[in-house]
Motif scaffolding. Structure first.
Motif, PDB file in Angstrom:
ATOM      1  N   LEU A 107       5.026 -11.899  -5.371  1.00 58.43           N
ATOM      2  CA  LEU A 107       6.105 -11.949  -4.387  1.00 58.43           C
ATOM      3  C   LEU A 107       6.410 -10.565  -3.830  1.00 58.43           C
ATOM      4  O   LEU A 107       6.768 -10.438  -2.655  1.00 58.43           O
ATOM      5  CB  LEU A 107       7.367 -12.551  -5.005  1.00 58.43           C
ATOM      6  CG  LEU A 107       7.475 -14.057  -4.898  1.00 58.43           C
ATOM      7  CD1 LEU A 107       8.648 -14.572  -5.699  1.00 58.43           C
ATOM      8  CD2 LEU A 107       7.601 -14.508  -3.462  1.00 58.43           C
ATOM      9  N   ALA A 108       6.264  -9.541  -4.649  1.00 65.15           N
ATOM     10  CA  ALA A 108       6.483  -8.175  -4.161  1.00 65.15           C
ATOM     11  C   ALA A 108       5.498  -7.853  -3.037  1.00 65.15           C
ATOM     12  O   ALA A 108       5.860  -7.241  -2.029  1.00 65.15           O
ATOM     13  CB  ALA A 108       6.352  -7.172  -5.303  1.00 65.15           C
ATOM     14  N   GLU A 109       4.243  -8.287  -3.182  1.00 63.03           N
ATOM     15  CA  GLU A 109       3.239  -8.055  -2.146  1.00 63.03           C
ATOM     16  C   GLU A 109       3.569  -8.824  -0.872  1.00 63.03           C
ATOM     17  O   GLU A 109       3.411  -8.307   0.236  1.00 63.03           O
ATOM     18  CB  GLU A 109       1.854  -8.442  -2.655  1.00 63.03           C
ATOM     19  CG  GLU A 109       1.339  -7.531  -3.742  1.00 63.03           C
ATOM     20  CD  GLU A 109       0.106  -8.071  -4.450  1.00 63.03           C
ATOM     21  OE1 GLU A 109      -0.593  -7.249  -5.075  1.00 63.03           O
ATOM     22  OE2 GLU A 109      -0.157  -9.289  -4.402  1.00 63.03           O
ATOM     23  N   VAL A 110       4.041 -10.072  -1.026  1.00 65.54           N
ATOM     24  CA  VAL A 110       4.424 -10.859   0.143  1.00 65.54           C
ATOM     25  C   VAL A 110       5.598 -10.195   0.844  1.00 65.54           C
ATOM     26  O   VAL A 110       5.630 -10.105   2.081  1.00 65.54           O
ATOM     27  CB  VAL A 110       4.759 -12.322  -0.248  1.00 65.54           C
ATOM     28  CG1 VAL A 110       5.306 -13.089   0.942  1.00 65.54           C
ATOM     29  CG2 VAL A 110       3.519 -13.017  -0.811  1.00 65.54           C
ATOM     30  N   ALA A 111       6.563  -9.692   0.072  1.00 65.01           N
ATOM     31  CA  ALA A 111       7.715  -9.007   0.660  1.00 65.01           C
ATOM     32  C   ALA A 111       7.250  -7.801   1.473  1.00 65.01           C
ATOM     33  O   ALA A 111       7.701  -7.596   2.610  1.00 65.01           O
ATOM     34  CB  ALA A 111       8.697  -8.569  -0.429  1.00 65.01           C
ATOM     35  N   GLU A 112       6.354  -7.024   0.904  1.00 74.84           N
ATOM     36  CA  GLU A 112       5.815  -5.859   1.626  1.00 74.84           C
ATOM     37  C   GLU A 112       5.123  -6.292   2.913  1.00 74.84           C
ATOM     38  O   GLU A 112       5.321  -5.686   3.966  1.00 74.84           O
ATOM     39  CB  GLU A 112       4.848  -5.081   0.731  1.00 74.84           C
ATOM     40  CG  GLU A 112       5.529  -4.326  -0.380  1.00 74.84           C
ATOM     41  CD  GLU A 112       4.525  -3.649  -1.324  1.00 74.84           C
ATOM     42  OE1 GLU A 112       3.354  -3.447  -0.947  1.00 74.84           O
ATOM     43  OE2 GLU A 112       4.934  -3.327  -2.456  1.00 74.84           O
ATOM     44  N   ASP A 113       4.309  -7.349   2.825  1.00 76.31           N
ATOM     45  CA  ASP A 113       3.604  -7.852   4.004  1.00 76.31           C
ATOM     46  C   ASP A 113       4.566  -8.327   5.089  1.00 76.31           C
ATOM     47  O   ASP A 113       4.271  -8.221   6.279  1.00 76.31           O
ATOM     48  CB  ASP A 113       2.670  -9.008   3.636  1.00 76.31           C
ATOM     49  CG  ASP A 113       1.484  -8.567   2.791  1.00 76.31           C
ATOM     50  OD1 ASP A 113       1.223  -7.354   2.699  1.00 76.31           O
ATOM     51  OD2 ASP A 113       0.826  -9.454   2.206  1.00 76.31           O
ATOM     52  N   GLU A 114       5.723  -8.854   4.662  1.00 77.28           N
ATOM     53  CA  GLU A 114       6.719  -9.365   5.609  1.00 77.28           C
ATOM     54  C   GLU A 114       7.697  -8.284   6.059  1.00 77.28           C
ATOM     55  O   GLU A 114       8.594  -8.547   6.861  1.00 77.28           O
ATOM     56  CB  GLU A 114       7.496 -10.528   4.984  1.00 77.28           C
ATOM     57  CG  GLU A 114       6.645 -11.752   4.711  1.00 77.28           C
ATOM     58  CD  GLU A 114       6.080 -12.367   5.976  1.00 77.28           C
ATOM     59  OE1 GLU A 114       6.835 -12.530   6.963  1.00 77.28           O
ATOM     60  OE2 GLU A 114       4.870 -12.684   5.994  1.00 77.28           O
TER      61      GLU A 114
END
Length: 179
Positions: A107-114
């Motif tokens: 989820l941290a990676e998705v947050a960064e991507d978003e």
């Protein structure tokens, strides 16, 4: 630790004596009743025959419900972990599940991507869990002492889960399970 022991013990008891009754009750394909109600109903025979106490049944029901067990439908309802994360990320739950599909995605990676700061996502997930815990206390499903124990290191656990690729609460994908 106590909660894990109770869940493991009850799971063993269910596996030996109540599985035939519990599985259909947990599935509830028509969506009737909450997960806690269905789990509590499934455990009622064990309470009646003295295998476990009502307090143990209530705690197991709450714990299993929070873990996403007993949610009806295909892939479950998502729960606060998934819907709160999706809202904080400006995504739908389905979009979030899709973003988490590649193996090892956090989820941290998705947050960064978003373009969403991870701290904002942590705050959203902590807030959702605090609301759930407060509601459980208000509903009498959790004592204040148990609530305080769960709240003690909540932010640390949520942060750890954001960086984990453990299954997302309520269905496919990866990320925090909300507890």
């Amino acid at each position: 630790m106590r909660r894990k022991l109770i869940v493991a013990t009850t799971a063993g008891v269910l596996g030996l004596s109540g599985l035939a009754v519990a599985v259909p009750a947990l599935a509830a394909p028509d969506g009737t009743g909450s997960a806690v109600e269905r789990i509590t109903d499934a455990l009622s025979g064990l309470v009646d025959d003295g295998s476990i106490t009502q307090e143990q049944a209530d705690e197991v029901a709450t714990t299993l419900s929070e873990a996403g067990v007993g949610r009806g439908g295909h892939g479950g309802g998502g729960g606060p972990g998934l819907d709160a994360a999706a809202a904080a990320l400006g995504m739908t739950e389905d979009e979030l599940r899709t973003a988490l599909e590649p193996e090892g995605t956090t989820l941290a990676e998705v947050a960064e991507d978003e373009g969403v700061p991870v701290d904002d996502l942590v705050a959203a997930l902590v807030g959702a869990q605090e609301e759930r815990i407060a509601q459980a206390v208000e509903d009498g499903r959790l004592t204040q002492a148990d609530a305080d124990e769960r709240l003690a290191d909540l932010e640390e656990r949520v942060t750890e889960r954001l960086n984990s690729d453990a299954p997302v609460r309520g269905g496919g994908g990866h990320g925090p399970r909300g507890d």
